[in-house]
Design an enzyme around this catalytic site. Structure first.
Site, short mmCIF file in Angstrom:
data_model
loop_
_atom_site.label_atom_id
_atom_site.label_comp_id
_atom_site.label_asym_id
_atom_site.label_seq_id
_atom_site.Cartn_x
_atom_site.Cartn_y
_atom_site.Cartn_z
N SER A 1 0.82 -1.20 0.00
CA SER A 1 0.00 0.00 0.00
C SER A 1 0.87 1.27 0.00
O SER A 1 1.72 1.41 -0.85
CB SER A 1 -0.96 -0.07 1.19
N ASP B 1 -9.32 -5.10 -5.40
CA ASP B 1 -8.74 -4.06 -4.55
C ASP B 1 -9.40 -2.72 -4.87
O ASP B 1 -9.36 -2.27 -6.01
CB ASP B 1 -7.24 -3.99 -4.79
N HIS C 1 -7.39 -5.70 -1.05
CA HIS C 1 -6.25 -5.00 -0.47
C HIS C 1 -5.57 -5.74 0.70
O HIS C 1 -4.35 -5.77 0.80
CB HIS C 1 -6.71 -3.62 0.00
#
Ligand SMILES: *[C@@H]1O[C@H](CO)[C@@H](O)[C@H](O)[C@H]1NC(C)=O
Ligand SMILES: *[C@@H]1O[C@H](CO)[C@@H](O)[C@H](O)[C@H]1NC(C)=O
Length: 427
Positions: A199, A369, A402
Site C-alpha cells: 500500500s 482491490d 487489499h
C-alpha cells in the site's frame, strides 16, 4: 493523461472531500469490524489491548512464537526515533546462521502502509505471516515502523503531542524514513537489502526510486498492492465523496495528528456512519467480504493493534493524489508557498517512468482491490512500459483485495512463494 486543472485557492474543498472519503472508508471499516468480532484471541497474542507500558513488538509477537527478535532504533536526519524489529533467522535455524550483528541471510526491509504499523507483518501465525515465512526461508527480516506509529512516536526534541511533531507528509518518508532505515540495515548487515512494501509503503518506494534515491542501495523491490495513482478508487469512496462533511472534518482535524482512535475522530466516524446514505455496515461487508481469504480470528488480532495514527498532512497529500490524477509532492496550494518550498508555483511531480529500467521490480495486485484499483495499477504499468522485461515481474490475482496480501491465509501460496523466488533471483 492530462493533468486536471487545479481549483485554486479552493483547494480545501476538494482535498478535504477526498481526505474525508479515505478516512471514512478506512475508519468505518475498522471500527465496525472491531465492534462485530468477538475478542476471542488466545495463545501467543493474548496480550492486553494497548498496554500503557509497551513491551515492544518483538516481545508481543515474534518471541512467543520462538523466533529470535531484536529491537533496533533508527534516528532520522530530522530527529524522529523509529523502531525497527529484526528477525535475523528462522525458528529452527542454528545461531550460526544469520548470527546477531552479521546476518548471513539476505536482508529484507518490510514497509507497512498508511494507518497501520509494522505489527501488520507479525500478528499472524508463523505459517501465514510474511515476516516469519521469510525468516524461516533464511532471510534476515527487518520490520519498519513509520514515524508517528505506536513504536515510533519519539523524537530527539519534539513531543508527539506538539503540532511540530506532526508537520510532515509522505514526501518526508521518501527523503528521511526510507533512506535512513535502508542505510541502517545496510550498515548492520554489510549487504544491500531487498525491499517489500504494501500500500502506501509501495508509494514511498516508487517515489524514492523515481528520484533515483534508493536505486543503488537496494537489491530489488517487491510491491504488494502498488499505489501510485489513486484516481480510480472505487465505489465506497465515490459514494462518500458526495457526502463529506467538510466543516466537521476540518474542525476535528485542525490538529496536525490524525489519530483514528482519538475520541474526536471516533465521534466523527459515528456521526458520519449514522448519516442517511452512508451505510457503514455495507461498507464493512464490502471491505471484508471482497477480501478473498481473510481469517476472522486473524482480523480480530489485527484490530487489537491497528489502526495507528499518521499526520493529517499525509491524509491530505493522499487526497491530492486522488484529486489531481498525478503523483506530486505535497501541494501547499498557495503558489508563493510552493515557490518558497520548491522554487515553482506547482509542486514537482514524481515521474515513475524515471525508475531505472534495470532495477528489479515485483508487482502484485488484486482484481478486487478498491484502494490500489487495477485501473490505477494499469497507469503505473504504463509508466513502467519501457522497463527491462527480464527485471520486472507482474502478478495479477483476480480474486484478491487489499488486505489479502498481508493478512490473507492464501497469500502464502499465491504471493509469498513468488516473492521469495524473485528475491532469490536478484540476490
Ligand atoms: C486463523 O488464525 C488463527 C489465529 O491467528 C489460527 O490459530 C488459525 O490456524 C487460522 N486458521 C486458518 C484456517 O488459517
Ligand atoms: C516522465 O519521464 C519520461 C522519460 O523519462 C518522459 O518521456 C515523460 O514525458 C515524463 N512525464 C512527465 C509527465 O513529465
Amino acid at each position: 493523461m492530462p493533468r486536471r486543472a487545479r481549483a485554486r485557492p479552493s483547494m480545501s474543498a476538494a482535498a478535504w472531500h477526498a481526505a474525508a472519503a479515505v478516512l471514512i472508508v478506512v475508519l468505518c471499516s475498522l471500527r465496525l469490524a472491531a465492534a462485530r468480532v468477538q475478542p476471542s484471541h488466545g495463545g501467543a497474542l493474548a496480550t492486553k489491548r494497548r498496554d500503557n507500558v509497551p513491551a515492544g513488538a518483538c516481545a508481543l509477537t515474534a518471541i512467543p512464537f520462538g523466533y529470535p527478535c531484536e529491537e533496533h532504533t533508527v534516528t532520522t536526519d530530522d530527529g524522529y526515533i523509529l523502531s525497527v524489529q529484526r528477525i535475523p533467522r528462522g525458528r529452527h535455524a542454528g545461531a550460526g546462521a544469520g548470527a546477531v550483528g552479521s546476518g548471513l541471510g539476505q536482508p529484507v526491509l518490510l514497509q507497512h502502509g498508511v494507518l497501520v504499523d509494522g505489527m501488520t507483518w507479525l500478528l499472524g501465525t508463523p505459517e501465514e505471516s510474511l515476516a516469519y515465512i521469510l525468516a524461516d526461508r533464511g532471510f534476515d527480516v527487518w520490520v519498519a515502523n513509520t514515524r508517528g506509529t505506536r513504536w515510533s512516536s519519539r523524537h530527539v526534541s519534539l513531543d508527539s503531542s506538539s503540532r511540530e511533531y506532526w508537520d510532515w507528509s509522505w514526501d518526508d518518508l521518501v527523503v528521511k524514513d526510507m533512506p535512513n532505515m535502508v542505510d541502517y540495515v545496510s550498515t548492520h548487515t554489510a549487504q544491500k537489502p531487498h525491499f517489500l512494501g504494501h500500500s502506501m509503503g509501495t508509494l514511498v518506494a516508487l517515489a524514492s526510486l523515481s528520484e533515483g534515491r534508493l536505486v543503488d542501495k537496494l537489491k530489488s523491490a517487491a510491491l504488494l498492492t502498488p499505489v501510485a495513482y489513486l484516481e480510480h478508487m472505487t465505489t465506497p469512496i465515490g459514494i462518500l465523496l458526495a457526502k463529506a462533511f467538510v466543516g466537521e472534518i476540518i474542525s476535528v482535524l485542525g490538529v496536525a495528528e490524525f489519530n483514528p482512535l482519538s475520541s474526536a475522530v471516533s465521534k466523527l466516524i459515528r456521526e458520519l456512519c449514522r448519516h442517511p446514505g452512508t451505510k457503514c455496515y455495507d461498507l464493512v461487508r464490502d471491505f471484508t467480504g471482497n477480501n478473498y481469504c481473510l481469517n476472522n480470528s486473524a482480523v480480530d488480532v489485527f484490530l487489537q493493534y491497528e489502526p495507528q495514527p499518521t499526520s493529517t498532512k499525509t491524509m491530505i497529500h493522499l487526497a491530492q493524489t486522488f484529486r489531481d490524477g498525478v503523483v506530486s509532492k505535497y501541494d501547499y496550494v498557495w503558489p508563493n508557498v510552493n515557490m518558497e518550498k520548491y522554487g515553482q508555483p506547482d509542486p514537482p511531480s514524481y515521474n515513475m517512468s524515471n525508475i531505472p529500467a534495470t532495477f528489479p521490480l515485483f508487482l502484485s495486485y488484486g482484481g478486487r482491490d478498491e484502494l490500489a484499483d487495477p485501473a490505477d495499477v494499469g497507469l503505473l504499468l504504463r509508466d513502467l512500459m519501457a522497463h527491462d522485461r527480464s527485471r520486472i515481474t507482474v502478478q495479477y490475482l483476480e480474486e484478491f483485495a487489499h488486505l489479502d496480501f498481508v493478512l490473507g491465509t492464501c497469500a502464502k501460496d499465491r504471493v509469498y512463494g513468488e516473492v521469495i523466488s524473485f528475491f532469490n533471483r536478484f540476490n
